[in-house]
Write an enzyme that holds these catalytic residues in place. Structure first.
Site, short mmCIF file in Angstrom:
data_model
loop_
_atom_site.label_atom_id
_atom_site.label_comp_id
_atom_site.label_asym_id
_atom_site.label_seq_id
_atom_site.Cartn_x
_atom_site.Cartn_y
_atom_site.Cartn_z
N HIS A 1 2.99 -6.17 9.67
CA HIS A 1 4.14 -5.09 10.21
C HIS A 1 5.36 -5.81 10.92
O HIS A 1 6.38 -5.25 11.00
CB HIS A 1 3.64 -4.06 10.97
CG HIS A 1 3.44 -4.62 12.48
ND1 HIS A 1 2.06 -4.61 13.10
CD2 HIS A 1 4.23 -4.53 13.51
CE1 HIS A 1 2.08 -4.94 14.20
NE2 HIS A 1 3.31 -4.75 14.47
N ASP B 1 -3.25 -6.00 8.35
CA ASP B 1 -1.92 -6.24 9.06
C ASP B 1 -1.72 -7.82 9.33
O ASP B 1 -1.45 -8.01 10.70
CB ASP B 1 -2.02 -5.51 10.38
CG ASP B 1 -0.73 -5.20 10.85
OD1 ASP B 1 0.23 -5.68 10.41
OD2 ASP B 1 -0.47 -4.75 11.80
N SER C 1 3.70 -8.32 19.00
CA SER C 1 2.84 -8.40 17.67
C SER C 1 2.87 -9.68 17.06
O SER C 1 4.05 -10.11 16.76
CB SER C 1 3.21 -7.37 16.83
OG SER C 1 2.84 -6.13 17.18
#
Length: 353
Positions: A93, A124, A205
């Site tokens: 992402h 992911d 992230s």
């Protein structure tokens, strides 16, 4: 650009309790000595506190240079240097649908250029590669996920809110969590996540969750959000993809340019959530079935509505993904479904996602 945990998740750290605990062990000077001198002796600082601080500083010095900031045209995240060939692992992402990126290392403010090798939204994870490997950029050491224990002190490193080379600390709060992303995330349902109290915010992230041995034990991915508070940040609840899965996926991408063996089970269908007369989720309607796939071989057809996998009730696409997350390709399970008003059950040999 981080996922929220329904996204369901955003985070906040905690660690002062450890310092308080250590301070509680301090002993004051002899009261009689204080009376004789007329002064109050300062409380002694436990050696353990100094040692812990030294451990933090040592780990940060060793690992932070292996954590980079990744910038796409409109998004910002973090990454971890994977090898000495310029491969960097991050979240799917973070890269989104883009192919080229600017990468800033901890030791330089001059951005480098990188290109996407492969993105695997199902877990992911993604790998990008620097166009040119700068001198002195050291790969991170990945730890053994089997040795991760609740209560371990961990540091989260990355670029939260664009603040590059930031470090927060906390503990491993739990292991083996299955978490579903939504919103700005990849939409993946990821098993065996590491839960941590270390603060993880948008921009973290793809960064590093590190133990005090200087090993990356996970890739921070999600911060929890509280639906009762309008999906605002839920302090102290963050999630990281375990290092073992990171290595499994990244090795395949580096070696083959794609994921050839995900290890994730699938029914080999496309589907959608259906609701009942009260507009409540009531199952998963099969839209299409892959020819020769798991569902096809078991006799499941488009138009069927799946209501249970094994002994787990299925009401939504997310609950179906969660039910399959712990299973493996080739494993047998039962699928209960509705067809033309009647309930049926089929034994299914699961395929691979």
């Amino acid at each position: 650009m981080d996922a929220s945990l329904s996204r369901a998740l955003r985070k906040v750290g905690a660690a002062a309790a450890l310092v308080c605990c250590l301070a509680a062990g301090c002993t004051a000077a002899d009261p009689q000595a204080q009376q004789n001198t007329g002064t109050t002796a300062p409380a002694a600082v436990p050696m353990d506190a100094n040692g812990l601080q030294s451990d933090y500083q040592k780990v940060i010095k060793e690992v932070l240079p292996s954590v980079v900031q990744i910038e796409a045209s409109r998004e910002l995240g973090s990454g971890v240097v994977y090898d000495d060939k310029g491969h960097i692992v991050t979240n799917a992402h973070v890269v989104g649908s883009e192919k080229t990126f600017r990468v800033t290392t901890a030791n330089s403010e001059q951005p480098l250029t990188a290109r996407l090798v492969y993105s695997y939204p199902g877990q992911d994870l993604a790998v990008v590669k620097l166009d040119k490997m700068p001198a002195g950029l050291k790969p991170a050491e990945l730890g053994d996920s089997r040795k991760v224990e609740v209560g371990q002190i961990v540091l989260a490193m990355g670029s939260p809110l664009g603040l590059s080379s930031s470090v927060t600390e906390g503990i491993v709060s739990a292991t083996g969590r299955t978490v579903s992303e939504a919103g700005g995330g990849s939409g993946a349902t990821i098993p065996n996540m590491v839960q941590t109290s270390a603060a993880i915010n948008p921009g973290n992230s793809g960064g590093a969750l590190v133990n005090l041995a200087g090993q990356v034990i996970g890739i921070p991915t999600l911060g929890a959000a509280d639906p009762d508070l309008g999906n605002s940040s839920a302090p102290g609840i963050g999630f990281a993809i375990p290092a073992s899965m990171v290595k499994t996926i990244a090795d395949q991408i580096v070696d083959h340019g794609k994921v050839v063996d995900s290890g994730r089970a699938a029914l080999d269908i496309t589907a959608r959530t259906v609701v009942d007369e009260r507009y409540q989720p009531a199952g998963v309607a099969v839209v299409s079935v892959k020819s020769g796939g798991a569902a096809d071989k078991a006799g499941i057809r488009p138009g069927d509505t799946i209501t249970k996998v094994g002994d787990q009730p299925i009401t939504t696409i997310t609950s179906l993904a969660v039910a399959l997350a712990a299973d493996k390709p080739g494993q047998k399970t039962t699928v209960t479904y509705q067809r033309a008003g009647s309930e049926r059950t089929a034994e299914v040999t699961l395929g691979q996602q």
